[in-house]
Motif scaffolding. Structure first.
Motif, mmCIF file in Angstrom:
data_model
loop_
_atom_site.group_PDB
_atom_site.id
_atom_site.type_symbol
_atom_site.label_atom_id
_atom_site.label_comp_id
_atom_site.label_asym_id
_atom_site.label_seq_id
_atom_site.Cartn_x
_atom_site.Cartn_y
_atom_site.Cartn_z
ATOM 1 N N VAL A 3 107.753 1.205 61.024
ATOM 2 C CA VAL A 3 106.399 1.358 60.488
ATOM 3 C C VAL A 3 105.543 0.243 61.077
ATOM 4 C CG1 VAL A 3 105.012 1.443 58.396
ATOM 5 C CG2 VAL A 3 107.313 2.392 58.387
ATOM 6 N N GLY A 4 104.504 0.613 61.811
ATOM 7 C CA GLY A 4 103.727 -0.344 62.576
ATOM 8 C C GLY A 4 102.982 -1.381 61.757
ATOM 9 N N PHE A 5 102.384 -0.996 60.645
ATOM 10 C CA PHE A 5 101.575 -1.951 59.890
ATOM 11 C C PHE A 5 102.417 -2.963 59.112
ATOM 12 C CE2 PHE A 5 102.102 1.619 57.001
ATOM 13 C CZ PHE A 5 102.429 0.999 55.803
ATOM 14 N N LEU A 6 103.738 -2.796 59.088
ATOM 15 C CA LEU A 6 104.620 -3.766 58.445
ATOM 16 C C LEU A 6 105.144 -4.806 59.430
ATOM 17 C CD1 LEU A 6 106.751 -1.469 56.128
ATOM 18 C CD2 LEU A 6 104.896 -2.992 55.473
ATOM 19 N N ASP A 7 104.625 -4.814 60.644
ATOM 20 C CA ASP A 7 105.104 -5.721 61.679
ATOM 21 C C ASP A 7 104.930 -7.169 61.213
ATOM 22 O OD1 ASP A 7 106.208 -6.362 64.129
ATOM 23 O OD2 ASP A 7 104.237 -6.567 65.073
ATOM 24 N N GLY A 8 106.049 -7.871 61.121
ATOM 25 C CA GLY A 8 106.041 -9.245 60.652
ATOM 26 C C GLY A 8 106.337 -9.390 59.175
ATOM 27 N N TYR A 9 106.319 -8.287 58.443
ATOM 28 C CA TYR A 9 106.553 -8.310 57.002
ATOM 29 C C TYR A 9 107.753 -7.455 56.604
ATOM 30 C CZ TYR A 9 101.891 -10.292 56.915
ATOM 31 O OH TYR A 9 100.812 -11.095 57.130
ATOM 32 N N GLU A 10 108.680 -7.265 57.520
ATOM 33 C CA GLU A 10 109.804 -6.371 57.261
ATOM 34 C C GLU A 10 110.705 -6.867 56.136
ATOM 35 O OE1 GLU A 10 109.105 -7.459 60.356
ATOM 36 O OE2 GLU A 10 108.657 -5.688 61.559
ATOM 37 N N VAL A 11 110.918 -8.176 56.053
ATOM 38 C CA VAL A 11 111.777 -8.714 54.997
ATOM 39 C C VAL A 11 111.132 -8.488 53.636
ATOM 40 C CG1 VAL A 11 112.793 -10.820 54.056
ATOM 41 C CG2 VAL A 11 112.860 -10.407 56.494
ATOM 42 N N PHE A 12 109.829 -8.760 53.541
ATOM 43 C CA PHE A 12 109.128 -8.562 52.273
ATOM 44 C C PHE A 12 109.110 -7.092 51.866
ATOM 45 C CE2 PHE A 12 107.059 -12.354 54.137
ATOM 46 C CZ PHE A 12 107.569 -13.283 53.245
ATOM 47 N N ALA A 13 108.928 -6.207 52.830
ATOM 48 C CA ALA A 13 108.930 -4.772 52.536
ATOM 49 C C ALA A 13 110.316 -4.316 52.090
ATOM 50 C CB ALA A 13 108.484 -3.984 53.759
ATOM 51 N N SER A 14 111.361 -4.860 52.698
ATOM 52 C CA SER A 14 112.719 -4.495 52.304
ATOM 53 C C SER A 14 113.028 -4.976 50.891
ATOM 54 C CB SER A 14 113.727 -5.079 53.291
ATOM 55 O OG SER A 14 113.519 -4.534 54.564
ATOM 56 N N ILE A 15 112.600 -6.188 50.567
ATOM 57 C CA ILE A 15 112.803 -6.704 49.209
ATOM 58 C C ILE A 15 112.006 -5.886 48.213
ATOM 59 C CG2 ILE A 15 112.394 -8.699 47.716
ATOM 60 C CD1 ILE A 15 113.093 -10.448 50.179
ATOM 61 N N ALA A 16 110.792 -5.495 48.579
ATOM 62 C CA ALA A 16 109.984 -4.650 47.701
ATOM 63 C C ALA A 16 110.652 -3.292 47.476
ATOM 64 C CB ALA A 16 108.592 -4.461 48.287
ATOM 65 N N LEU A 17 111.281 -2.740 48.503
ATOM 66 C CA LEU A 17 112.011 -1.482 48.345
ATOM 67 C C LEU A 17 113.202 -1.640 47.406
ATOM 68 C CD1 LEU A 17 111.973 0.043 51.924
ATOM 69 C CD2 LEU A 17 111.034 1.070 49.860
ATOM 70 N N LEU A 18 113.892 -2.778 47.496
ATOM 71 C CA LEU A 18 115.014 -3.025 46.588
ATOM 72 C C LEU A 18 114.534 -3.133 45.138
ATOM 73 C CD1 LEU A 18 117.097 -5.577 48.660
ATOM 74 C CD2 LEU A 18 117.640 -3.188 48.202
ATOM 75 N N VAL A 19 113.433 -3.839 44.920
ATOM 76 C CA VAL A 19 112.871 -3.964 43.569
ATOM 77 C C VAL A 19 112.419 -2.601 43.065
ATOM 78 C CG1 VAL A 19 110.968 -4.968 42.250
ATOM 79 C CG2 VAL A 19 112.240 -6.380 43.864
ATOM 80 N N LEU A 20 111.781 -1.815 43.931
ATOM 81 C CA LEU A 20 111.366 -0.470 43.552
ATOM 82 C C LEU A 20 112.562 0.395 43.183
ATOM 83 C CD1 LEU A 20 109.193 1.783 43.390
ATOM 84 C CD2 LEU A 20 109.672 2.220 45.796
ATOM 85 N N ALA A 21 113.645 0.263 43.926
ATOM 86 C CA ALA A 21 114.846 1.054 43.646
ATOM 87 C C ALA A 21 115.391 0.733 42.259
ATOM 88 C CB ALA A 21 115.906 0.794 44.704
ATOM 89 N N PHE A 22 115.485 -0.559 41.931
ATOM 90 C CA PHE A 22 115.997 -0.923 40.611
ATOM 91 C C PHE A 22 115.049 -0.495 39.500
ATOM 92 C CE2 PHE A 22 118.509 -3.958 43.188
ATOM 93 C CZ PHE A 22 119.752 -3.448 42.849
ATOM 94 N N ALA A 23 113.743 -0.521 39.763
ATOM 95 C CA ALA A 23 112.782 -0.036 38.769
ATOM 96 C C ALA A 23 112.926 1.479 38.572
ATOM 97 C CB ALA A 23 111.360 -0.383 39.202
ATOM 98 N N LEU A 24 113.156 2.201 39.649
ATOM 99 C CA LEU A 24 113.346 3.651 39.533
ATOM 100 C C LEU A 24 114.645 3.977 38.809
ATOM 101 C CD1 LEU A 24 112.114 4.826 43.031
ATOM 102 C CD2 LEU A 24 111.073 5.346 40.819
ATOM 103 N N PHE A 25 115.696 3.203 39.060
ATOM 104 C CA PHE A 25 116.943 3.418 38.332
ATOM 105 C C PHE A 25 116.759 3.146 36.840
ATOM 106 C CE2 PHE A 25 119.401 2.401 42.423
ATOM 107 C CZ PHE A 25 119.497 3.741 42.749
ATOM 108 N N ALA A 26 116.001 2.114 36.504
ATOM 109 C CA ALA A 26 115.739 1.806 35.103
ATOM 110 C C ALA A 26 114.905 2.901 34.450
ATOM 111 C CB ALA A 26 115.041 0.464 34.978
ATOM 112 N N ALA A 27 113.932 3.425 35.171
ATOM 113 C CA ALA A 27 113.117 4.514 34.632
ATOM 114 C C ALA A 27 113.936 5.772 34.457
ATOM 115 C CB ALA A 27 111.932 4.786 35.564
#
Length: 66
Positions: free
Chosen positions: A35-59
């Motif tokens: 994803v082009g607009f995440l260039d340089g922020y891949e670690v933060f986006a990956s951590i955000a995806l992990l947090v989103l995953a746990f929030a979705l599992f909780a929901a």
């Protein structure tokens, strides 16, 4: 609805883990680095995806199966 939340959570979890694997091992896996607009922020986006995953599992867990 519970199964949809679990499926989307699983996809977010896998993509978050693959994004971190890509950053630390430079294997070309996952979609985060493509994803082009995440260039340089891949670690933060990956951590955000992990947090989103746990929030979705909780929901999904708070929803009734019926």
């Amino acid at each position: 609805m519970k199964q949809v939340l679990e499926m989307v959570g699983f996809i977010a979890l896998v993509q978050g883990v693959l994004g971190l694997v890509h950053e630390f091992t430079h294997w070309h896996v996952g979609l985060v680095q493509r994803v082009g607009f995440l260039d340089g922020y891949e670690v933060f986006a990956s951590i955000a995806l992990l947090v989103l995953a746990f929030a979705l599992f909780a929901a999904a867990e708070s929803r009734s199966s019926g």
